[in-house]
Design a protein around this motif. Structure first.
Motif, PDB file in Angstrom:
ATOM      1  N   ARG A  15       0.830  -1.204   0.000  1.00  0.00           N
ATOM      2  CA  ARG A  15       0.000   0.000   0.000  1.00  0.00           C
ATOM      3  C   ARG A  15       0.866   1.255   0.000  1.00  0.00           C
ATOM      4  O   ARG A  15       0.550   2.246  -0.695  1.00  0.00           O
ATOM      5  N   LEU A  16       1.949   1.245   0.741  1.00  0.00           N
ATOM      6  CA  LEU A  16       2.856   2.391   0.754  1.00  0.00           C
ATOM      7  C   LEU A  16       3.490   2.601  -0.622  1.00  0.00           C
ATOM      8  O   LEU A  16       3.606   3.736  -1.098  1.00  0.00           O
ATOM      9  N   LEU A  17       3.879   1.521  -1.273  1.00  0.00           N
ATOM     10  CA  LEU A  17       4.470   1.617  -2.602  1.00  0.00           C
ATOM     11  C   LEU A  17       3.464   2.171  -3.608  1.00  0.00           C
ATOM     12  O   LEU A  17       3.792   3.050  -4.411  1.00  0.00           O
ATOM     13  N   GLU A  18       2.252   1.671  -3.563  1.00  0.00           N
ATOM     14  CA  GLU A  18       1.207   2.135  -4.482  1.00  0.00           C
ATOM     15  C   GLU A  18       0.925   3.622  -4.280  1.00  0.00           C
ATOM     16  O   GLU A  18       0.818   4.385  -5.243  1.00  0.00           O
ATOM     17  N   SER A  19       0.811   4.032  -3.021  1.00  0.00           N
ATOM     18  CA  SER A  19       0.519   5.435  -2.719  1.00  0.00           C
ATOM     19  C   SER A  19       1.686   6.331  -3.091  1.00  0.00           C
ATOM     20  O   SER A  19       1.493   7.446  -3.590  1.00  0.00           O
ATOM     21  N   ALA A  20       2.907   5.853  -2.869  1.00  0.00           N
ATOM     22  CA  ALA A  20       4.087   6.647  -3.203  1.00  0.00           C
ATOM     23  C   ALA A  20       4.189   6.866  -4.703  1.00  0.00           C
ATOM     24  O   ALA A  20       4.468   7.985  -5.154  1.00  0.00           O
ATOM     25  N   LEU A  21       3.960   5.829  -5.484  1.00  0.00           N
ATOM     26  CA  LEU A  21       4.064   5.983  -6.937  1.00  0.00           C
ATOM     27  C   LEU A  21       3.046   6.993  -7.450  1.00  0.00           C
ATOM     28  O   LEU A  21       3.372   7.847  -8.289  1.00  0.00           O
ATOM     29  N   ALA A  22       1.823   6.924  -6.945  1.00  0.00           N
ATOM     30  CA  ALA A  22       0.790   7.876  -7.367  1.00  0.00           C
ATOM     31  C   ALA A  22       1.177   9.302  -6.968  1.00  0.00           C
ATOM     32  O   ALA A  22       1.006  10.247  -7.747  1.00  0.00           O
ATOM     33  N   ALA A  23       1.711   9.460  -5.758  1.00  0.00           N
ATOM     34  CA  ALA A  23       2.108  10.791  -5.288  1.00  0.00           C
ATOM     35  C   ALA A  23       3.303  11.325  -6.073  1.00  0.00           C
ATOM     36  O   ALA A  23       3.343  12.494  -6.463  1.00  0.00           O
ATOM     37  N   PHE A  24       4.303  10.470  -6.318  1.00  0.00           N
ATOM     38  CA  PHE A  24       5.479  10.896  -7.081  1.00  0.00           C
ATOM     39  C   PHE A  24       5.076  11.351  -8.482  1.00  0.00           C
ATOM     40  O   PHE A  24       5.589  12.354  -8.995  1.00  0.00           O
ATOM     41  N   ALA A  25       4.167  10.598  -9.113  1.00  0.00           N
ATOM     42  CA  ALA A  25       3.752  10.936 -10.475  1.00  0.00           C
ATOM     43  C   ALA A  25       2.964  12.241 -10.501  1.00  0.00           C
ATOM     44  O   ALA A  25       3.087  13.036 -11.435  1.00  0.00           O
ATOM     45  N   GLU A  26       2.174  12.471  -9.469  1.00  0.00           N
ATOM     46  CA  GLU A  26       1.328  13.672  -9.428  1.00  0.00           C
ATOM     47  C   GLU A  26       2.087  14.908  -8.959  1.00  0.00           C
ATOM     48  O   GLU A  26       1.965  15.984  -9.557  1.00  0.00           O
ATOM     49  N   LEU A  27       2.887  14.743  -7.900  1.00  0.00           N
ATOM     50  CA  LEU A  27       3.508  15.897  -7.249  1.00  0.00           C
ATOM     51  C   LEU A  27       5.004  16.028  -7.528  1.00  0.00           C
ATOM     52  O   LEU A  27       5.562  17.119  -7.391  1.00  0.00           O
ATOM     53  N   GLY A  28       5.645  14.932  -7.883  1.00  0.00           N
ATOM     54  CA  GLY A  28       7.085  14.926  -8.057  1.00  0.00           C
ATOM     55  C   GLY A  28       7.767  14.231  -6.891  1.00  0.00           C
ATOM     56  O   GLY A  28       7.253  14.237  -5.761  1.00  0.00           O
ATOM     57  N   PHE A  29       8.916  13.629  -7.145  1.00  0.00           N
ATOM     58  CA  PHE A  29       9.624  12.885  -6.104  1.00  0.00           C
ATOM     59  C   PHE A  29      10.025  13.786  -4.945  1.00  0.00           C
ATOM     60  O   PHE A  29       9.784  13.470  -3.778  1.00  0.00           O
ATOM     61  N   HIS A  30      10.641  14.926  -5.253  1.00  0.00           N
ATOM     62  CA  HIS A  30      11.116  15.800  -4.181  1.00  0.00           C
ATOM     63  C   HIS A  30       9.966  16.492  -3.454  1.00  0.00           C
ATOM     64  O   HIS A  30      10.046  16.716  -2.242  1.00  0.00           O
ATOM     65  N   ALA A  31       8.917  16.843  -4.174  1.00  0.00           N
ATOM     66  CA  ALA A  31       7.799  17.558  -3.552  1.00  0.00           C
ATOM     67  C   ALA A  31       6.936  16.654  -2.686  1.00  0.00           C
ATOM     68  O   ALA A  31       6.172  17.147  -1.857  1.00  0.00           O
ATOM     69  N   THR A  32       7.045  15.355  -2.862  1.00  0.00           N
ATOM     70  CA  THR A  32       6.244  14.415  -2.075  1.00  0.00           C
ATOM     71  C   THR A  32       6.931  14.132  -0.745  1.00  0.00           C
ATOM     72  O   THR A  32       8.061  13.645  -0.714  1.00  0.00           O
ATOM     73  N   SER A  33       6.255  14.432   0.333  1.00  0.00           N
ATOM     74  CA  SER A  33       6.807  14.176   1.659  1.00  0.00           C
ATOM     75  C   SER A  33       6.439  12.770   2.123  1.00  0.00           C
ATOM     76  O   SER A  33       5.510  12.140   1.592  1.00  0.00           O
ATOM     77  N   ILE A  34       7.145  12.295   3.099  1.00  0.00           N
ATOM     78  CA  ILE A  34       6.807  10.997   3.684  1.00  0.00           C
ATOM     79  C   ILE A  34       5.411  11.065   4.302  1.00  0.00           C
ATOM     80  O   ILE A  34       4.634  10.107   4.236  1.00  0.00           O
ATOM     81  N   GLU A  35       5.067  12.217   4.878  1.00  0.00           N
ATOM     82  CA  GLU A  35       3.731  12.391   5.439  1.00  0.00           C
ATOM     83  C   GLU A  35       2.655  12.239   4.373  1.00  0.00           C
ATOM     84  O   GLU A  35       1.595  11.638   4.612  1.00  0.00           O
ATOM     85  N   GLU A  36       2.911  12.785   3.184  1.00  0.00           N
ATOM     86  CA  GLU A  36       1.951  12.671   2.083  1.00  0.00           C
ATOM     87  C   GLU A  36       1.737  11.209   1.703  1.00  0.00           C
ATOM     88  O   GLU A  36       0.603  10.767   1.491  1.00  0.00           O
ATOM     89  N   ILE A  37       2.822  10.457   1.618  1.00  0.00           N
ATOM     90  CA  ILE A  37       2.720   9.033   1.281  1.00  0.00           C
ATOM     91  C   ILE A  37       1.920   8.301   2.347  1.00  0.00           C
ATOM     92  O   ILE A  37       1.024   7.499   2.030  1.00  0.00           O
ATOM     93  N   CYS A  38       2.215   8.582   3.602  1.00  0.00           N
ATOM     94  CA  CYS A  38       1.521   7.909   4.699  1.00  0.00           C
ATOM     95  C   CYS A  38       0.037   8.266   4.726  1.00  0.00           C
ATOM     96  O   CYS A  38      -0.812   7.400   4.946  1.00  0.00           O
ATOM     97  N   ASP A  39      -0.268   9.535   4.493  1.00  0.00           N
ATOM     98  CA  ASP A  39      -1.677   9.963   4.489  1.00  0.00           C
ATOM     99  C   ASP A  39      -2.449   9.252   3.383  1.00  0.00           C
ATOM    100  O   ASP A  39      -3.573   8.786   3.593  1.00  0.00           O
TER     101      ASP A  39
END
Length: 202
Positions: A15-39
């Motif tokens: 679930r963390l991997l799935e959420s991270a990939l979606a966040a990275f694609a939408e917001l960018g790797f650097h702009a995505t915080s660990i909090e964003e992935i967890c949320d």
């Protein structure tokens, strides 16, 4: 660790991997915080750090997951190619194979590559993962070449690097101009010419 937590860990990680990939694609790797992935995943920072030491480590887990999918796609395409096509077209079709999640991974991997260019440590780890993927790719291509009684006349790793360069460059243009250039179009058009130039009868 309690048994219940142990049983849930693969699900939490996925679930963390799935959420991270979606966040990275939408917001960018650097702009995505660990909090964003967890949320997005519905977990706490503790759940993140019980699975990954950093965002970089999470990225490489995504890399390995995507590499497995890409290789499975290539292997499947190799069994479904049209026998009426020329061998050059058949191999090019395999190497041009695309999947539904390619765009998100492309956005994420390209940004991380820029990060790695600036960070020697990240670059070294990325190079190791890239090398493993290329080695697996050359194995698939070698199997197809054997089927046609052919052999490469150049270093297989260099050939794999060229294929990756054409795929990544083509996808960049396709995602910018989807109405002008279809995914895999450059590979299907030009790889047959490249293959003709770098192969010989075994």
């Amino acid at each position: 660790m309690p048994k219940g937590v142990t049983r849930r860990r693969p699900q939490t990680r996925a679930r963390l991997l799935e959420s991270a990939l979606a966040a990275f694609a939408e917001l960018g790797f650097h702009a995505t915080s660990i909090e964003e992935i967890c949320d997005r995943a519905g977990y706490t920072r503790g759940a993140f750090y019980s699975n990954f030491a950093s965002k970089d480590e999470l990225f490489f887990a995504l890399f390995d997951e995507n590499a497995e999918k890409v290789l499975e796609r290539f292997e499947r395409a190799a069994t479904e190619i049209d026998p009426s096509a020329t061998w050059q077209q058949q191999i090019a079709t395999v190497l041009a194979a695309a999947g539904p999640g390619d765009r998100n991974w492309y956005l994420t991997s390209m940004e991380f590559s820029l990060h790695a260019i600036r960070d020697p440590r990240a670059a070294a780890i990325l190079a190791e993962h890239d090398a493993k993927l290329r080695a697996a790719l050359t194995g698939i291509v070698a199997g197809i070449f054997d089927r046609f009684g052919l052999a490469l006349t150049i270093d297989p790793d260099l050939f794999a690097r060229l294929v990756v360069a054409i795929r990544e460059g083509g996808r960049a243009q396709s995602y910018v101009e989807p109405d002008r250039l279809g995914l895999g179009e450059l590979e299907r058009l030009f790889l047959p010419m490249v293959l003709e130039a770098v192969s010989t009868t075994d």
